[in-house]
Design an enzyme around this catalytic site. Structure first.
Site, mmCIF file in Angstrom:
data_model
loop_
_atom_site.group_PDB
_atom_site.id
_atom_site.type_symbol
_atom_site.label_atom_id
_atom_site.label_comp_id
_atom_site.label_asym_id
_atom_site.label_seq_id
_atom_site.Cartn_x
_atom_site.Cartn_y
_atom_site.Cartn_z
ATOM 1 N N TYR A 16 0.572 -1.317 0.100
ATOM 2 C CA TYR A 16 0.463 0.021 -0.164
ATOM 3 C C TYR A 16 0.847 0.858 -0.067
ATOM 4 O O TYR A 16 0.527 2.504 -0.711
ATOM 5 C CB TYR A 16 -0.883 -0.005 0.939
ATOM 6 C CG TYR A 16 -1.576 1.527 1.314
ATOM 7 C CD1 TYR A 16 -2.784 1.345 0.860
ATOM 8 C CD2 TYR A 16 -1.051 2.237 2.303
ATOM 9 C CE1 TYR A 16 -3.427 3.153 1.201
ATOM 10 C CE2 TYR A 16 -1.281 3.500 3.298
ATOM 11 C CZ TYR A 16 -2.807 3.509 1.825
ATOM 12 O OH TYR A 16 -3.606 5.083 2.187
ATOM 13 N N LYS A 47 1.449 4.341 -3.020
ATOM 14 C CA LYS A 47 0.849 5.678 -2.650
ATOM 15 C C LYS A 47 2.156 6.852 -2.768
ATOM 16 O O LYS A 47 2.242 7.857 -3.248
ATOM 17 C CB LYS A 47 0.779 5.647 -1.397
ATOM 18 C CG LYS A 47 -0.832 5.897 -1.500
ATOM 19 C CD LYS A 47 -1.649 6.314 -1.666
ATOM 20 C CE LYS A 47 -3.718 5.902 -1.531
ATOM 21 N NZ LYS A 47 -4.141 7.196 -1.977
#
Length: 251
Positions: A140, A144
């Site tokens: 994750y 990002k």
């Protein structure tokens, strides 16, 4: 009347941002995968559109229906809480397709208009988790962090055309669906090595004590970014995000 186009408005940061800009008198294009009209106030200034940022036809259709816009906010995304070793390839693909490539798709959809007009603002909502290493959200974080890197280069590329590009970095928020959306992807509770770490992370998701980020913090950060021509490239949203950014030496 200025117009803002926001992705991921079904809950949390996107929903609060749409509400704030409506209150401020803007025209708001609120998009979500499955439109739910009753979550936002009835207003002639509001348009709700379906948008799946991973579907090129959906992206094309949403921007065609939106008409001219002044600000694009890339907020749509999801998280996955799982050790890097145990991350399923499909989960990794979904994270990058939504968080990274979905952001790229909307940027590419709007930039020709902004460049031709010599004005426009793009705001990418990423995460303060990119500021320091944290366990169990490695893929994750990577998705990002990739948006951060993309945004930094994009800001240099489009500045000569009068287009502003910024990053809003929220902290941990107990008000969003991040934890609930991340937990279905969780793997490793049956692994003796990872189990204690994972149980600690789950408790942290549910702990509202200490510095956290509220949805209104993100909405206000987006408002500041959209309305301040001198806004910095990176803007933290939430008390914890401000602290982390200072610790990272980026404030």
């Amino acid at each position: 009347m200025p117009t803002i186009f926001i992705t991921g408005c079904s809950s949390g940061f996107g929903l609060e941002t749409a509400k704030l800009f409506l209150e401020k008198g803007w025209r708001v294009i609120a998009t979500m995968r499955q439109p739910t009209p009753d979550i936002l106030p009835v207003s002639d200034q509001l348009t709700i559109l379906p948008l799946d940022v991973t579907d090129p036809q959906s992206v094309q259709s949403a921007f065609a229906q939106a008409g001219e816009i002044d600000v694009l906010v890339n907020n749509a995304g999801f998280g996955a809480a799982v050790p890097v070793e145990l991350t399923e390839p499909e989960t990794a693909r979904q994270l990058f397709e939504t968080n990274t490539l979905g952001t790229l798709a909307t940027i590419q959809a709007v930039l020709p208009r902004f460049r031709e007009r010599r004005s426009g603002t793009i705001i990418n909502v990423t995460s303060s988790a990119t500021l320091k290493p944290l366990p169990l959200i490695g893929v994750y974080r990577a998705s990002k962090a990739a948006v951060n890197a993309l945004t930094e280069s994009l800001a240099i590329e489009v500045a000569p055309f009068g287009v502003r590009v910024h990053i809003v970095l929220p902290g941990r928020s107990p008000e969003t669906s991040f934890g609930n959306n991340a937990l279905p992807h969780l793997r490793g509770l049956d692994n003796a090595d990872y189990k204690p770490m994972i149980e600690g992370m789950i408790a942290g998701f549910r702990d509202a004590n200490g510095p956290v980020t509220h949805s209104v913090d993100v909405a206000e950060a987006v408002w500041r970014t959209a309305t301040d021509p001198n806004a910095p490239l990176r803007i933290p949203a939430g008390e914890d995000a401000v602290q982390w950014m200072a610790e990272a030496g980026q404030v």
